[in-house]
Write a protein that holds these residues in place. Structure first.
Motif, short mmCIF file in Angstrom:
data_model
loop_
_atom_site.label_atom_id
_atom_site.label_comp_id
_atom_site.label_asym_id
_atom_site.label_seq_id
_atom_site.Cartn_x
_atom_site.Cartn_y
_atom_site.Cartn_z
N ILE A 204 36.01 20.50 29.50
CA ILE A 204 36.52 21.18 30.69
C ILE A 204 36.55 22.69 30.48
CG2 ILE A 204 38.51 21.43 32.22
CD1 ILE A 204 39.27 18.56 31.50
N PHE A 205 37.03 23.12 29.30
CA PHE A 205 37.27 24.54 29.06
C PHE A 205 36.16 25.23 28.28
CE2 PHE A 205 42.01 23.36 29.21
CZ PHE A 205 42.07 23.63 30.57
N ALA A 206 35.11 24.50 27.93
CA ALA A 206 34.04 25.11 27.12
C ALA A 206 33.39 26.28 27.85
CB ALA A 206 32.98 24.05 26.77
N PHE B 225 45.58 25.45 23.84
CA PHE B 225 44.55 24.49 24.21
C PHE B 225 43.91 24.82 25.56
CE2 PHE B 225 48.51 22.91 25.95
CZ PHE B 225 48.17 22.49 27.23
N TYR B 226 44.39 25.89 26.20
CA TYR B 226 43.81 26.32 27.46
C TYR B 226 43.50 27.81 27.38
CZ TYR B 226 48.54 28.08 28.36
OH TYR B 226 49.75 28.73 28.27
N PRO B 227 42.49 28.29 28.10
CA PRO B 227 42.18 29.73 28.10
C PRO B 227 43.17 30.50 28.95
CG PRO B 227 40.67 28.57 29.54
CD PRO B 227 41.50 27.51 28.86
N ALA B 228 43.47 31.72 28.54
CA ALA B 228 44.43 32.55 29.28
C ALA B 228 43.95 32.85 30.69
CB ALA B 228 44.68 33.85 28.52
N GLU B 229 42.64 32.77 30.91
CA GLU B 229 42.08 33.13 32.22
C GLU B 229 42.52 32.17 33.33
OE1 GLU B 229 39.42 34.82 29.10
OE2 GLU B 229 40.48 32.94 29.46
N ILE B 230 42.91 30.95 33.00
CA ILE B 230 43.23 29.97 34.05
C ILE B 230 44.69 30.10 34.51
CG2 ILE B 230 41.56 28.35 33.07
CD1 ILE B 230 43.98 26.64 32.19
N GLU C 21 47.99 34.21 38.63
CA GLU C 21 48.48 35.60 38.59
C GLU C 21 49.99 35.68 38.74
OE1 GLU C 21 46.91 38.36 37.91
OE2 GLU C 21 45.02 37.31 37.60
N THR C 22 50.56 34.75 39.51
CA THR C 22 52.01 34.78 39.71
C THR C 22 52.78 34.39 38.45
OG1 THR C 22 51.88 32.50 40.55
CG2 THR C 22 51.86 34.29 42.17
N VAL C 23 52.11 33.69 37.54
CA VAL C 23 52.77 33.21 36.32
C VAL C 23 52.52 34.16 35.14
CG1 VAL C 23 52.94 31.27 34.70
CG2 VAL C 23 52.54 30.83 37.12
N LYS C 24 51.43 34.92 35.19
CA LYS C 24 51.05 35.78 34.07
C LYS C 24 52.15 36.74 33.61
CE LYS C 24 46.02 35.67 34.30
NZ LYS C 24 44.77 36.45 34.50
#
Length: 272
Positions: free
Chosen positions: A65-67, A202-207, A210-213
């Motif tokens: 999924i994240f590759a 286990f997940y990329p920061a890009e996903i 914006e409201t949570v960043k």
């Protein structure tokens, strides 16, 4: 153990307090490592088992999924997940062990006059030793393979130093609070879980929406993870912004932790 510490504290005339502190730390770290892995076949390399297993689990579930966020490479995802797990495991182990270090040695402190700070510091250093023996060689090989640069290899030490500073500062805070609040370990488990989930392991920061960043950016482990990944995996020269942010964060927490510890340590003996 008590006899060993008594012998250590009876330093020769002219021996500096720094040398005595170092000797006490050495004794405690050695006791910690030997006690933890006595009779073990793999010794300190058992500390690598958790991040390796978790990397395999994350890769099998999320790798495909994240590759796409890692140059369409499963290998890059594996390395990114492993890097994040090394950081969070070091932090969790160091600070959790530091949390109980003062209280668990209360009997010793009532018998001997010792600098109380040696106990949380020794817990962090014991985990630094494990990191140097276990994960660091793997990170060093990955860094050289991707960057072909000794500059990146040397720069890898800076976020790891930041991680050590951060863990020491938090260790001072939690071991201090535990003297006064004995329910803290249960609460701290929740804090570590929140840090785990808000770190891009286990997940990329890009996903992250914006409201949570803005909330994710409060995680002090985030710049450390991103700095290590940038140095080890990108192949580019070290990003000074990431390294600087990680080091500043580590120094701030170390200062705060040491200030809290020094402020309240005079009250410890009445509660141990």
């Amino acid at each position: 153990m008590t006899l060993t510490l008594k012998a250590t504290t009876k330093a020769k005339f002219g021996c500096s307090s720094i040398q005595r502190y170092y000797e006490l730390i050495h004794v405690l770290v050695e006791r910690n490592i030997k006690g933890r892995y006595r009779g073990s076949f793999l010794g300190v390399y058992w500390s690598m088992l958790n991040p390796l297993i978790m990397t395999g689990i994350y890769t099998s579930i999320f790798g495909t999924i994240f590759a796409s966020y890692y140059d369409n490479s499963i290998v890059n995802y594996v390395l990114a997940a492993f890097t994040g797990l090394v950081v969070i495991n070091f932090f969790s182990a160091s600070t959790t062990q530091a949390l109980s270090s003062v209280v668990s040695n209360g009997g010793l402190l009532n018998k001997l006059k010792l600098p109380i700070s040696i106990f949380p510091v020794s817990m962090v250093i014991a985990n630094v030793f494990q990191l140097l023996i276990g994960a660091l060689p793997i990170l060093a090989v990955v860094t050289l393979w991707n960057s072909k640069s000794l500059i990146n290899l040397g720069a890898l030490l800076f976020p790891l130093i930041a991680l050590t500073l951060l863990s020491t500062g938090i260790g001072f805070i939690v071991c201090t609070l535990y003297v006064f609040f004995r329910d803290l370990p249960y609460f701290y488990e929740i804090i570590c879980f929140v840090l785990w989930m808000t770190s891009p392991i286990f997940y990329p920061a890009e996903i992250v929406p914006e409201t949570v960043k803005p909330f994710i950016s409060l995680n002090p482990l985030l710049p450390i993870i991103e700095s290590i990944r940038q140095i080890a995996l990108s192949g580019d020269l070290p990003n000074i912004h990431y390294m600087g942010q990680a080091l500043i964060s580590g120094l701030i927490f170390l200062f705060l932790g040491w200030s809290v510890f020094r402020w309240l340590q005079d009250q410890f003996m009445d509660l141990l």
